[in-house]
Scaffold this motif. Structure first.
Motif, PDB file in Angstrom:
ATOM      1  N   TYR A  45       0.829  -1.206   0.000  1.00  0.00           N
ATOM      2  CA  TYR A  45       0.000   0.000   0.000  1.00  0.00           C
ATOM      3  C   TYR A  45       0.864   1.257   0.000  1.00  0.00           C
ATOM      4  O   TYR A  45       0.653   2.184  -0.792  1.00  0.00           O
ATOM      5  N   PHE A  76      -9.088   5.189  -6.730  1.00  0.00           N
ATOM      6  CA  PHE A  76      -8.377   4.215  -5.904  1.00  0.00           C
ATOM      7  C   PHE A  76      -8.932   4.207  -4.482  1.00  0.00           C
ATOM      8  O   PHE A  76      -9.214   3.136  -3.922  1.00  0.00           O
ATOM      9  N   LEU A  77      -9.093   5.381  -3.872  1.00  0.00           N
ATOM     10  CA  LEU A  77      -9.583   5.449  -2.495  1.00  0.00           C
ATOM     11  C   LEU A  77     -11.007   4.926  -2.387  1.00  0.00           C
ATOM     12  O   LEU A  77     -11.350   4.204  -1.443  1.00  0.00           O
ATOM     13  N   SER A  80     -10.923   1.216  -2.639  1.00  0.00           N
ATOM     14  CA  SER A  80     -10.274   0.663  -1.446  1.00  0.00           C
ATOM     15  C   SER A  80     -11.220   0.654  -0.252  1.00  0.00           C
ATOM     16  O   SER A  80     -11.296  -0.326   0.498  1.00  0.00           O
ATOM     17  N   ARG A 127      -6.199   1.522 -11.614  1.00  0.00           N
ATOM     18  CA  ARG A 127      -6.202   2.063 -10.260  1.00  0.00           C
ATOM     19  C   ARG A 127      -7.411   1.563  -9.477  1.00  0.00           C
ATOM     20  O   ARG A 127      -7.322   1.331  -8.257  1.00  0.00           O
ATOM     21  N   GLN A 130      -6.415  -1.846  -8.380  1.00  0.00           N
ATOM     22  CA  GLN A 130      -5.492  -1.746  -7.255  1.00  0.00           C
ATOM     23  C   GLN A 130      -6.232  -1.406  -5.964  1.00  0.00           C
ATOM     24  O   GLN A 130      -5.936  -1.964  -4.901  1.00  0.00           O
ATOM     25  N   GLY A 131      -7.182  -0.496  -6.045  1.00  0.00           N
ATOM     26  CA  GLY A 131      -7.936  -0.119  -4.861  1.00  0.00           C
ATOM     27  C   GLY A 131      -8.747  -1.266  -4.292  1.00  0.00           C
ATOM     28  O   GLY A 131      -8.763  -1.491  -3.072  1.00  0.00           O
ATOM     29  N   GLU A 134      -6.150  -3.763  -2.736  1.00  0.00           N
ATOM     30  CA  GLU A 134      -5.452  -3.258  -1.563  1.00  0.00           C
ATOM     31  C   GLU A 134      -6.389  -3.017  -0.394  1.00  0.00           C
ATOM     32  O   GLU A 134      -6.006  -3.198   0.768  1.00  0.00           O
ATOM     33  N   GLY A 135      -7.626  -2.612  -0.667  1.00  0.00           N
ATOM     34  CA  GLY A 135      -8.585  -2.404   0.416  1.00  0.00           C
ATOM     35  C   GLY A 135      -8.806  -3.667   1.230  1.00  0.00           C
ATOM     36  O   GLY A 135      -8.831  -3.630   2.469  1.00  0.00           O
ATOM     37  N   SER A 420      -8.508   5.290   5.615  1.00  0.00           N
ATOM     38  CA  SER A 420      -8.566   5.714   4.211  1.00  0.00           C
ATOM     39  C   SER A 420      -9.734   6.657   3.975  1.00  0.00           C
ATOM     40  O   SER A 420      -9.609   7.652   3.243  1.00  0.00           O
TER      41      SER A 420
END
Length: 485
Positions: A45, A76-77, A80, A127, A130-131, A134-135, A420
């Motif tokens: 992260y 992304f956020l 996540s 992205r 990825q979010g 990773e979340g 986050s």
């Protein structure tokens, strides 16, 4: 209740104070691979965030899409937070090992899509991937801490993770810049590939699956998550909007969507949030407020600190990045220092001392912006880093330990997700505040000073209730009858 859960629940003050654990215990054969895996999860992260933020301007220069560069972080956020919110339910339904492995592979797919993209739209889709990955990874890693490690080692695990963050704060931008200049911005994305491969191998090796527990069939909370996503996207759009009427409408929509999501969750048979979440009458609820408010307060620095250093004090990019990383270094050093505390009373004190330091640090930061004195900003960065370093590990452990055993996963997975969310919402509201104060229309350094100071005043205001709820949570811990579960 498992044997280890009983160990956490029945831990007496005498035991807690007599054995604080040693740093070398994290490197013992029993915990070494688990420690490395959790630190890799954090590195995934942390390094990815610093790598992407550094290479994104170069990416846009090659592919175009300047108008949507901010959406790289926004999407992304949002992904996540949504994924992290559902992590506890996924872990219960499919087991930690399968969920962690699948999430890491989703992150890998998003990374490869972004690294090989020929359009900015493909980068944004990457992205999102990825979010989503990773979340879940961050949330499950938090949930595994009380499952794998005894309470005496939990603060040291958080100290080790803080050290990874500090290394990422310094090494991430430098590595990304070097790769971009010597190879390509795409190489910065590919750095994630070996980290993911090692992480998956460790997860398959040591992470338990379902631990023999009965798995209940639960309905996926699609509507609740959709409303939460709507709330997040609209408030982030509000922060990007240059027109106050549109921003105000977006905020109203966000509040209504969030209220609807919370209302549906309270009425659901299987909730996403733990019982008593954000209650003002329990240490658990107050502690969750502290996590959110401290993250909200820190978000302004993540958006505007480097910008302020470059435009008000004319720092070059490298020096500005180094000053920004000072907070992460102080976070790591203080987290390592306080991890050796053995007294329960001292550990509890750290929970409210940290937010109090945050109040002082942000107050000094506002003063430095108004006065132009860089020395005040240096002291502010040290205080803010120490604020998180002394309190974050013990606050997180308190929330994990005070949650009922059957809801510990929900509470643990909520912590990184809430952090986050605080950064996302705080950054958006800081942008909205700065723009309302005239940031977009500013022509020079002196015109920028007022709007930037206003944005940091908002951060200071967020820190005040953070200190209050933390103090109140500790008071309830000292009076068990007041800590309603």
């Amino acid at each position: 209740m498992t044997v280890h859960e009983r160990e956490i629940t029945e831990l007496t003050p005498a035991v807690a104070e007599s054995d604080g654990g040693r740093w070398l215990d994290l490197l013992a054969p029993r915990y070494l691979v688990a420690t490395a895996m959790l630190c890799l999860g954090v590195a995934l992260y942390a390094f990815n965030g610093f790598l992407v933020s550094t290479v994104m301007p170069t990416t846009v220069a090659e592919l175009g899409g300047e108008a949507v560069i901010s959406w790289s972080l926004t999407l992304f956020l949002t992904a996540s937070i949504i994924a992290g919110t559902s992590a506890a339910m996924l872990k219960e339904r499919f087991g930690a090992r399968l969920v962690l492995t699948a999430a890491a592979l989703v992150f890998l797919a998003g990374t490869l899509l972004a690294a090989t993209a020929t359009t900015m739209a493909a980068v944004l889709l990457g992205r999102i991937g990825q979010g989503l990955g990773e979340g879940v990874v961050a949330a499950i890693c938090y949930a595994l801490i009380p499952e794998i490690f005894p309470p005496r080692l939990v603060p040291k695990v958080f100290g080790a993770e803080a050290l990874v963050w500090a290394l990422a704060a310094f090494g991430g931008p430098v590595l990304a810049g070097y790769l971009t200049e010597t190879i390509s911005w795409r190489a910065a994305f590919f750095v994630n590939v070996p980290i993911i491969a090692i992480f998956v191998l460790m997860a398959v090796t040591i992470v338990p699956n379902r631990q023999g527990r009965e798995v209940r069939s639960t309905a996926f909370p699609g509507l609740r998550l959709a409303l939460l996503a709507t709330a997040l996207v609209t408030v982030l759009v509000a922060g990007l909007s240059g027109a106050l009427p549109q921003a105000a409408v977006a905020l109203v929509v966000a509040v209504l969507a969030l209220a609807g999501s919370l209302h549906l969750d309270r009425r659901a048979k299987e909730t996403v949030l733990p019982a008593g979440a954000f209650s003002l009458g329990s240490a658990l609820g107050l502690g969750l407020w502290a996590v959110l408010l401290m993250s909200l307060a820190q978000a302004t620095s993540s958006v505007y600190l480097v910008f302020s250093l470059q435009n008000l004090w004319h720092f070059p990019p490298t020096a500005a990045g180094g000053m920004s990383a000072l907070m992460a270094i102080c976070w790591s050093l203080t987290a390592i220092g306080v991890a050796n505390l053995r007294s329960d009373s001292r550990k509890r004190s750290m929970i409210w001392i940290g937010p109090l330091l945050l109040v002082g640090g942000l107050g000094l930061l506002v003063a430095s912006l108004l006065s132009g004195k860089i020395a005040l900003l240096v002291v502010a960065q040290v205080a803010i880093g120490a604020a998180f370093g002394v309190s974050w590990g013990y606050l997180s452990q308190m929330l994990m330990d005070t949650a009922p055993a059957h809801e510990r996963d929900k509470t643990s997975t909520l912590l990184p997700t809430l952090q986050s969310a605080g950064y996302a919402l705080g950054g958006a509201l800081a942008g909205l505040t700065a723009n309302a104060a005239g940031l977009a229309a500013a022509k020079g350094a002196e015109d920028l000073r007022g709007p930037l100071a206003t944005a940091f005043v908002l951060a200071f205001l967020w820190s005040l209730p953070a200190a209050l709820v933390s103090w109140r949570a500790v008071r309830l811990l000292r009076n068990p009858r007041g800590n309603a579960r």
